[in-house]
Design an enzyme around this catalytic site. Sequence first.
Site, PDB file in Angstrom:
ATOM      1  CG  HIS A  72      -2.015  -0.908   1.374  1.00 32.76           C
ATOM      2  ND1 HIS A  72      -2.917  -1.094   2.174  1.00 32.76           N
ATOM      3  CD2 HIS A  72      -2.263  -1.929   0.371  1.00 32.76           C
ATOM      4  CE1 HIS A  72      -3.772  -2.149   1.871  1.00 32.76           C
ATOM      5  NE2 HIS A  72      -3.519  -2.454   0.811  1.00 32.76           N
ATOM      6  CE1 TYR A 201      -4.567   3.763   9.764  1.00 29.93           C
ATOM      7  CE2 TYR A 201      -4.800   3.849  11.986  1.00 29.93           C
ATOM      8  CZ  TYR A 201      -4.195   3.295  10.845  1.00 29.93           C
ATOM      9  OH  TYR A 201      -3.221   2.327  10.938  1.00 29.93           O
ATOM     10  N   PRO A 292      -1.675   0.579  19.287  1.00 26.97           N
ATOM     11  CG  PRO A 292      -3.588  -0.764  18.742  1.00 26.97           C
ATOM     12  CD  PRO A 292      -2.926  -0.024  19.940  1.00 26.97           C
ATOM     13  CE  LYS A 296       5.909   3.733  12.468  1.00 24.37           C
ATOM     14  NZ  LYS A 296       5.737   2.782  11.290  1.00 24.37           N
ATOM     15  CE1 TYR A 384      -0.497   4.015   9.793  1.00 18.68           C
ATOM     16  CE2 TYR A 384       0.668   2.770   8.239  1.00 18.68           C
ATOM     17  CZ  TYR A 384      -0.296   2.842   8.910  1.00 18.68           C
ATOM     18  OH  TYR A 384      -1.273   1.834   9.083  1.00 18.68           O
TER      19      TYR A 384
HETATM   20  C1  PHB Z   1      -4.052  -4.411  11.528  1.00 19.43           C
HETATM   21  O1  PHB Z   1      -4.454  -4.696  10.250  1.00 19.43           O
HETATM   22  O2  PHB Z   1      -4.129  -5.300  12.440  1.00 19.43           O
HETATM   23  C2  PHB Z   1      -3.857  -3.116  11.984  1.00 19.43           C
HETATM   24  C3  PHB Z   1      -3.329  -2.125  10.981  1.00 19.43           C
HETATM   25  C4  PHB Z   1      -3.284  -0.839  11.255  1.00 19.43           C
HETATM   26  C5  PHB Z   1      -3.109  -0.368  12.543  1.00 19.43           C
HETATM   27  C6  PHB Z   1      -3.497  -1.378  13.747  1.00 19.43           C
HETATM   28  C7  PHB Z   1      -3.764  -2.820  13.222  1.00 19.43           C
HETATM   29  O3  PHB Z   1      -2.862   0.788  13.053  1.00 19.43           O
END
Ligand code: PHB
Length: 406
Positions: A72, A201, A292, A296, A384
């Site tokens: 991505h 998000y 999460p 990271k 990121y």
């Molecule tokens: C996940 O796919 O588990 C995941 C993705 C992004 C995040 C946290 C978890 O910020």
Amino acid sequence: MRTQIGIVGAGPAGLMLSHLLHLQGIESVVLEKHSRRYVEERVRAGVLDQGTVDLMLTTGVGRRMKELGLVHYGIELRFLNSGHRIDFKDLTGGLGITIYAQQEVVKDLTNARLAAGGQVFFEVGDVSLHDLDSQRPKIRYGGDGDASELQCDFIAGCDGSHGICRSSIPNGVLTIFERDYPFGWLGILAEAPPSSDELIYAYHERGFALLSMRSPTLSRLYLQCRRDEDINEWSDDKIWTELQRRLAAKKRTLVEGPIIQKGVTGMRSFVAEPMQYGRLFLAGDSAHIVPPTGAKGLNLAVADVRVLSAALGDFYASGDSDLLNKYSEVCLRRVWKAQRFSWWMTSMLHRFDDNGTYDRRRQLAELDYVTSSRAAATTLAENYVGLPIDPICVEHERKYQERSPR
Ligand code: PHB
Ligand code: APR
């Protein structure tokens, strides 16, 4: 039994360390409390940043990731029912992330270690550490008349946040920095094609939501919930309804499907300093936890063991302990920047109980700023995809990769 490096824990930190040491001709033994099946099936993180992806590829464990991982080059921030893309490729000069489950990384590393004759022992109980401040630290394991001892030059504590290594350090040595958040995440794995090509998000007045994925047929989604949320109160229907609400956007609905796994995790920021004591070095979740939201945790664990493997490489190549002595200092610079980023993403995107009107307006202004200012978007993007790896590691890895090109 004797080895050079005794490693406690076969998560990403322990296994990657064992792999990196092997590439330099340094022997290690990995002791894991759970079964191989358990660690390979546990649903955990899923985002590999550019540094982790590159390391997997250059050290010969990236074949399945390359085949199955989803690359991505951006994420979407969604608020007030509309989406705004953060274009990583454009903002970072071509960098991105790869969606590839942590348990797949664990499988690849375990297979690589075992294929190379590495020693990874599962279901090892009663692990304890001894003589950490001597030249000959020891790991004892397997009690009840079946006790064994592993004599080591050094011990790596890669046993996660609930392990025994951190607590083996005498009282008064460590300083703990921590922050609890007044919420958790309810996460699901669903047999449904992801409803978006990229991660979303979502900031919503009912709370944060995240759309992620594991494959073209498997979605991973999260909802902000109470810390002590009872998962049994969440039927599949209730979960999908709440996800639909929070991830709503004009003319878009989520594709639903059977939920095959669900659970609640608390959110925490935690750092133990220093990350070393005598001949014990902590790496990954045993030394630090991030919420999460910035994806990271896994990447930090990998970054720690790159530093540790370089430091141990120097020690065995030339007897130089300089980098070993600086291990914690070098790691903590990155750790604290990841702490900052994860805290910032968390506080920008979640609903706080005391979210009065002022804070809500401020969060919306922050989102508006991040999605409209190139400077602000670049800040998000470069964190990121992963801040640059410490030049000490890059230089060190280049040396042994030149010796054994892949
Ligand atoms: C996940 O796919 O588990 C995941 C993705 C992004 C995040 C946290 C978890 O910020
Ligand atoms: N003895 C042996 N092994 C142990 C012990 C013990 N006493 N305690 C814990 N372990 C094992 C766990 O079973 C686990 O397999 O140590 C391993 C630690 O692995 P992780 O928890 O995955 O930690 P780490 O390798 O640091 O990776 C960090 O995990 O939770 C995610 O977000 C986090 O993605 C990040 C990653």
